[in-house]
Structure formats: structure tokens, C-alpha cells
Design a protein around this motif. Sequence first.
Motif, PDB file in Angstrom:
ATOM      1  N   MET A 182      -9.575 108.613  98.809  1.00 17.02           N
ATOM      2  CA  MET A 182     -10.912 108.034  99.031  1.00 17.02           C
ATOM      3  C   MET A 182     -11.727 108.067  97.732  1.00 17.02           C
ATOM      4  SD  MET A 182     -13.869 109.304 101.671  1.00 17.02           S
ATOM      5  CE  MET A 182     -15.475 108.535 101.689  1.00 17.02           C
ATOM      6  N   ASN A 183     -12.346 106.948  97.421  1.00 20.27           N
ATOM      7  CA  ASN A 183     -13.184 106.873  96.221  1.00 20.27           C
ATOM      8  C   ASN A 183     -14.545 107.479  96.537  1.00 20.27           C
ATOM      9  OD1 ASN A 183     -14.531 106.290  93.902  1.00 20.27           O
ATOM     10  ND2 ASN A 183     -14.320 104.058  94.058  1.00 20.27           N
ATOM     11  N   LEU A 184     -14.809 108.710  96.003  1.00 20.54           N
ATOM     12  CA  LEU A 184     -16.046 109.415  96.307  1.00 20.54           C
ATOM     13  C   LEU A 184     -17.265 108.620  95.871  1.00 20.54           C
ATOM     14  CD1 LEU A 184     -17.331 112.000  97.390  1.00 20.54           C
ATOM     15  CD2 LEU A 184     -17.161 112.974  95.096  1.00 20.54           C
ATOM     16  N   ALA A 185     -17.175 107.948  94.715  1.00 24.93           N
ATOM     17  CA  ALA A 185     -18.327 107.205  94.197  1.00 24.93           C
ATOM     18  C   ALA A 185     -18.724 106.052  95.111  1.00 24.93           C
ATOM     19  CB  ALA A 185     -18.019 106.681  92.798  1.00 24.93           C
ATOM     20  N   ALA A 186     -17.752 105.589  95.927  1.00 30.95           N
ATOM     21  CA  ALA A 186     -18.044 104.461  96.811  1.00 30.95           C
ATOM     22  C   ALA A 186     -18.585 104.914  98.161  1.00 30.95           C
ATOM     23  CB  ALA A 186     -16.776 103.632  97.023  1.00 30.95           C
ATOM     24  N   HIS A 187     -18.608 106.235  98.406  1.00 33.47           N
ATOM     25  CA  HIS A 187     -19.121 106.726  99.680  1.00 33.47           C
ATOM     26  C   HIS A 187     -20.600 106.352  99.794  1.00 33.47           C
ATOM     27  CE1 HIS A 187     -20.269 109.422 102.928  1.00 33.47           C
ATOM     28  NE2 HIS A 187     -18.982 109.586 103.184  1.00 33.47           N
ATOM     29  N   PRO A 188     -21.035 105.843 100.961  1.00 32.02           N
ATOM     30  CA  PRO A 188     -22.424 105.383 101.086  1.00 32.02           C
ATOM     31  C   PRO A 188     -23.459 106.452 100.784  1.00 32.02           C
ATOM     32  CG  PRO A 188     -21.292 105.440 103.226  1.00 32.02           C
ATOM     33  CD  PRO A 188     -20.259 105.583 102.185  1.00 32.02           C
ATOM     34  N   VAL A 189     -23.186 107.710 101.128  1.00 34.88           N
ATOM     35  CA  VAL A 189     -24.131 108.783 100.829  1.00 34.88           C
ATOM     36  C   VAL A 189     -24.277 108.955  99.326  1.00 34.88           C
ATOM     37  CG1 VAL A 189     -24.544 111.266 100.985  1.00 34.88           C
ATOM     38  CG2 VAL A 189     -23.749 110.006 102.996  1.00 34.88           C
ATOM     39  N   VAL A 190     -23.143 109.004  98.626  1.00 37.94           N
ATOM     40  CA  VAL A 190     -23.166 109.149  97.167  1.00 37.94           C
ATOM     41  C   VAL A 190     -23.812 107.932  96.525  1.00 37.94           C
ATOM     42  CG1 VAL A 190     -21.752 109.441  95.092  1.00 37.94           C
ATOM     43  CG2 VAL A 190     -21.115 110.621  97.200  1.00 37.94           C
ATOM     44  N   ALA A 191     -23.462 106.747  97.030  1.00 39.61           N
ATOM     45  CA  ALA A 191     -23.981 105.502  96.447  1.00 39.61           C
ATOM     46  C   ALA A 191     -25.488 105.388  96.587  1.00 39.61           C
ATOM     47  CB  ALA A 191     -23.301 104.303  97.115  1.00 39.61           C
ATOM     48  N   SER A 192     -26.064 105.956  97.654  1.00 41.24           N
ATOM     49  CA  SER A 192     -27.513 105.872  97.843  1.00 41.24           C
ATOM     50  C   SER A 192     -28.245 107.011  97.149  1.00 41.24           C
ATOM     51  CB  SER A 192     -27.849 105.862  99.340  1.00 41.24           C
ATOM     52  OG  SER A 192     -27.307 107.001  99.988  1.00 41.24           O
ATOM     53  N   LEU A 193     -27.636 108.195  97.103  1.00 39.62           N
ATOM     54  CA  LEU A 193     -28.296 109.336  96.480  1.00 39.62           C
ATOM     55  C   LEU A 193     -28.265 109.281  94.961  1.00 39.62           C
ATOM     56  CD1 LEU A 193     -27.242 112.422  98.651  1.00 39.62           C
ATOM     57  CD2 LEU A 193     -29.556 111.637  98.195  1.00 39.62           C
ATOM     58  N   THR A 194     -27.175 108.775  94.388  1.00 41.15           N
ATOM     59  CA  THR A 194     -27.021 108.802  92.925  1.00 41.15           C
ATOM     60  C   THR A 194     -28.142 108.081  92.192  1.00 41.15           C
ATOM     61  OG1 THR A 194     -24.616 109.004  93.136  1.00 41.15           O
ATOM     62  CG2 THR A 194     -25.477 108.286  91.008  1.00 41.15           C
ATOM     63  N   PRO A 195     -28.511 106.838  92.566  1.00 39.10           N
ATOM     64  CA  PRO A 195     -29.621 106.178  91.859  1.00 39.10           C
ATOM     65  C   PRO A 195     -30.925 106.952  91.972  1.00 39.10           C
ATOM     66  CG  PRO A 195     -28.425 104.589  93.202  1.00 39.10           C
ATOM     67  CD  PRO A 195     -27.925 105.942  93.588  1.00 39.10           C
ATOM     68  N   VAL A 196     -31.164 107.576  93.133  1.00 39.01           N
ATOM     69  CA  VAL A 196     -32.399 108.331  93.348  1.00 39.01           C
ATOM     70  C   VAL A 196     -32.488 109.489  92.361  1.00 39.01           C
ATOM     71  CG1 VAL A 196     -33.624 109.839  94.959  1.00 39.01           C
ATOM     72  CG2 VAL A 196     -32.665 107.680  95.766  1.00 39.01           C
ATOM     73  N   PHE A 197     -31.439 110.279  92.298  1.00 34.31           N
ATOM     74  CA  PHE A 197     -31.485 111.459  91.438  1.00 34.31           C
ATOM     75  C   PHE A 197     -31.350 111.113  89.951  1.00 34.31           C
ATOM     76  CE2 PHE A 197     -30.586 113.604  95.490  1.00 34.31           C
ATOM     77  CZ  PHE A 197     -31.601 114.545  95.443  1.00 34.31           C
ATOM     78  N   LEU A 198     -30.710 109.989  89.620  1.00 37.03           N
ATOM     79  CA  LEU A 198     -30.671 109.560  88.219  1.00 37.03           C
ATOM     80  C   LEU A 198     -32.062 109.152  87.741  1.00 37.03           C
ATOM     81  CD1 LEU A 198     -27.342 107.512  87.910  1.00 37.03           C
ATOM     82  CD2 LEU A 198     -27.871 109.755  86.928  1.00 37.03           C
ATOM     83  N   LEU A 199     -32.819 108.485  88.590  1.00 34.09           N
ATOM     84  CA  LEU A 199     -34.185 108.099  88.222  1.00 34.09           C
ATOM     85  C   LEU A 199     -35.084 109.326  88.102  1.00 34.09           C
ATOM     86  CD1 LEU A 199     -34.605 104.868  90.365  1.00 34.09           C
ATOM     87  CD2 LEU A 199     -34.707 105.001  87.877  1.00 34.09           C
ATOM     88  N   ILE A 200     -34.910 110.296  89.012  1.00 36.57           N
ATOM     89  CA  ILE A 200     -35.676 111.542  88.900  1.00 36.57           C
ATOM     90  C   ILE A 200     -35.306 112.267  87.605  1.00 36.57           C
ATOM     91  CG2 ILE A 200     -36.017 113.837  89.902  1.00 36.57           C
ATOM     92  CD1 ILE A 200     -35.718 112.569  92.663  1.00 36.57           C
ATOM     93  N   ALA A 201     -34.007 112.284  87.275  1.00 33.73           N
ATOM     94  CA  ALA A 201     -33.550 112.921  86.029  1.00 33.73           C
ATOM     95  C   ALA A 201     -34.135 112.229  84.809  1.00 33.73           C
ATOM     96  CB  ALA A 201     -32.026 112.922  85.972  1.00 33.73           C
ATOM     97  N   ALA A 202     -34.217 110.894  84.865  1.00 36.06           N
ATOM     98  CA  ALA A 202     -34.811 110.153  83.746  1.00 36.06           C
ATOM     99  C   ALA A 202     -36.275 110.524  83.570  1.00 36.06           C
ATOM    100  CB  ALA A 202     -34.667 108.649  83.988  1.00 36.06           C
ATOM    101  N   GLY A 203     -36.987 110.661  84.684  1.00 41.14           N
ATOM    102  CA  GLY A 203     -38.388 111.088  84.614  1.00 41.14           C
ATOM    103  C   GLY A 203     -38.520 112.511  84.104  1.00 41.14           C
ATOM    104  N   PHE A 204     -37.605 113.385  84.521  1.00 39.22           N
ATOM    105  CA  PHE A 204     -37.619 114.774  84.057  1.00 39.22           C
ATOM    106  C   PHE A 204     -37.441 114.820  82.542  1.00 39.22           C
ATOM    107  CE2 PHE A 204     -35.655 118.849  83.086  1.00 39.22           C
ATOM    108  CZ  PHE A 204     -36.435 119.737  83.808  1.00 39.22           C
ATOM    109  N   LEU A 205     -36.501 114.018  82.024  1.00 34.10           N
ATOM    110  CA  LEU A 205     -36.268 113.962  80.579  1.00 34.10           C
ATOM    111  C   LEU A 205     -37.515 113.447  79.852  1.00 34.10           C
ATOM    112  CD1 LEU A 205     -34.317 114.170  78.162  1.00 34.10           C
ATOM    113  CD2 LEU A 205     -33.622 111.809  78.654  1.00 34.10           C
ATOM    114  N   ALA A 206     -38.112 112.393  80.398  1.00 36.93           N
ATOM    115  CA  ALA A 206     -39.320 111.841  79.781  1.00 36.93           C
ATOM    116  C   ALA A 206     -40.451 112.857  79.775  1.00 36.93           C
ATOM    117  CB  ALA A 206     -39.749 110.574  80.531  1.00 36.93           C
ATOM    118  N   GLY A 207     -40.548 113.644  80.846  1.00 35.87           N
ATOM    119  CA  GLY A 207     -41.578 114.676  80.916  1.00 35.87           C
ATOM    120  C   GLY A 207     -41.327 115.794  79.917  1.00 35.87           C
ATOM    121  N   ARG A 208     -40.072 116.227  79.809  1.00 36.23           N
ATOM    122  CA  ARG A 208     -39.730 117.297  78.878  1.00 36.23           C
ATOM    123  C   ARG A 208     -39.969 116.884  77.420  1.00 36.23           C
ATOM    124  NH1 ARG A 208     -39.751 122.462  80.471  1.00 36.23           N
ATOM    125  NH2 ARG A 208     -38.375 122.857  82.238  1.00 36.23           N
ATOM    126  N   LEU A 209     -39.707 115.622  77.125  1.00 32.81           N
ATOM    127  CA  LEU A 209     -39.873 115.122  75.760  1.00 32.81           C
ATOM    128  C   LEU A 209     -41.298 114.639  75.487  1.00 32.81           C
ATOM    129  CD1 LEU A 209     -36.503 113.154  75.351  1.00 32.81           C
ATOM    130  CD2 LEU A 209     -37.071 115.447  74.492  1.00 32.81           C
TER     131      LEU A 209
END
Length: 318
Positions: free
Chosen positions: A1-28
Amino acid sequence: MNLAAHPVVASLTPVFLLIAAGFLAGRLHWIRDEAVKDLSNLVFLLLIPALLFRTMSAVHVETLDLRPLAAYFLAALGLLGASIAWRGFNRRSVVLALGGVFSNLVMIGITLVELAYGKEGLVTLLTLVSIHALTLLTVATVVLELAVARENRANGQAQPHVLATTWSAFKSALIHPIPLPILCGLLFAQTGWVLPVVVDKPLQLLGSAFGPLALVLVGVTMARTPLGGEIRTTLWITASKNLVLPLLVGVSAWAFGINGLPLTVMVVAAALPMGANVFLFAQRYEVAQEAITAGMGLSTAMALFTLSLVMLLMSWIG
């Protein structure tokens, strides 16, 4: 099974990547404190109302199932009351209890639920959003004012009547950029009219800008949130918000005979991290500010694991 294609992973990943991008912008320090406030105003006063009004403008009240709301608030208010009783009736206890039941439905929940469950899931969530703050914040305000009145009576000070306090809290929660456009959208839908394209298209564009900007702002806020101090209290708040509330909501919904997508959306909504409104209460009543700030940061960070677990379990149950 392709984990990256799992609907839970596919929906959560963009959310947490955007939060991570904001965290980086805040730290810098790419975004100044003054800019964060302005961007927050943009999100809450323009982008969210556009998204909420447009989504609910095509929803007819008779198609809504209100049982999931009853199940959700039975669990949330029950946990709120139990938490206050456990810690004792005082301002600090009420604020900490609110932190353990108040979900970040808007800044994180709307985008996540739309990605994971589509428009049908979003309508279910927005039905909850329309009265979530109205219900929990009004109850919390009244209980807090009663706690303050109790303290002031002990010091010989007079306080406004509890009915005046309740009405003031109700008005403040209703005339707000989140429930108001939802209610207006529902009222518009009942007329049978359709939004003209020249109005609908700008609302669509504004609404589409909400998700990325809101999640980046969550990350920026986390970068400025200290996690040290009152570790035990912070862990209790996080456990209550991320794990205990979704469990209780799931049991409550099962008791109401709710299943399928409404059950999933309610449980996922309960598993979302703590909402920022709790910090405003801590500031206003000058109590537990450090614990709530740390709890908000830890709850959001731990949601990467706890929310993933809850969504995965609900995908199996559903």
C-alpha cells in the motif's frame, strides 16, 4: 500500500506543511508582530466571512441533521463541567477547563475537513462552527463571571446581575465574524435565490485564499509560543483536548445513533488542537496565561500525531 496516497496522509500533509512553513517564517522573523496582527484581521474580517457565507448560501436548513451537534456539545460541556469540578470553582480552573474542550475549528479545521471529506463534510463542520464559539464561549463567560463575582463578594465588592452578564456574553458571541456570516448565508439560502456570478466569483477567490494564509499564521503563532513552564498542567490540557474530548464525542455520537461522515467529522473536530480564543480569556481574566500559551503550542504540535491517529481510526470505523 502506498502510504502517501492514503486519504488521511494526503489531507493532513498539506496542512502540516503549511503550518511548518509559517513556523519557519516566524522563527526567521520574516513576519513582524505588527504584520501578524494585520494578517489575522484580514483572515477573520474578510477571508473567513467570504468562505463561510458562500458555503452556507446553498445549504437548506431542512437538510441539516442537528443530532451530531447535540452529541458534540453533550460531550464538550460534560468534560468542561467535570474539569472545573476536578480543579475547583475558580477563574484559573474555568480557563484551563476551556482549554481542554475548545477546538481550533476555523484556522485548522475548515481546510483539513474540506481536504479530507469534501464539501459535504465541510457543511457538517460549518454547522458546528456556527454555534461552537457561541455555545462554549458564552457558557465559559457566564461561569467565569460567576467565579469573579464569588471572589469579589468575598472582598465586599458589588457585581452586575448574572442575567445581564449572560446577555452581554451572548451578544458578543453572536455578532462575530464567524457565526454571523454562517447565519446570514443560511438565511440567504432559504430565499431560493442564487448568488450572481459577479458576486460569487470574488467570494470564491477570497475563500480560496483563507486556507493557506490561516495555516501559515498558525505556524507563525507557534514560533512565538513558549512551551516551557507548568509542564504537568500543559500535558493535562493537551491530553484533554486532543484525546479525551474526541473519545467522549465518539461515545456520545454512538449513543445518539450517529454514524458515517457526520460521526467522523464530529470526532475529528473534537480532536483538533486548542483554539486561540482560550488565550484571550486567559488574558482578559489575568489567569493561567503561561499554561494556556504553552498548552496551545503543545496541543498543536502533538496534533501531528494525535489527529493522524484519530483520522486513521475513523477511516477504519467509517
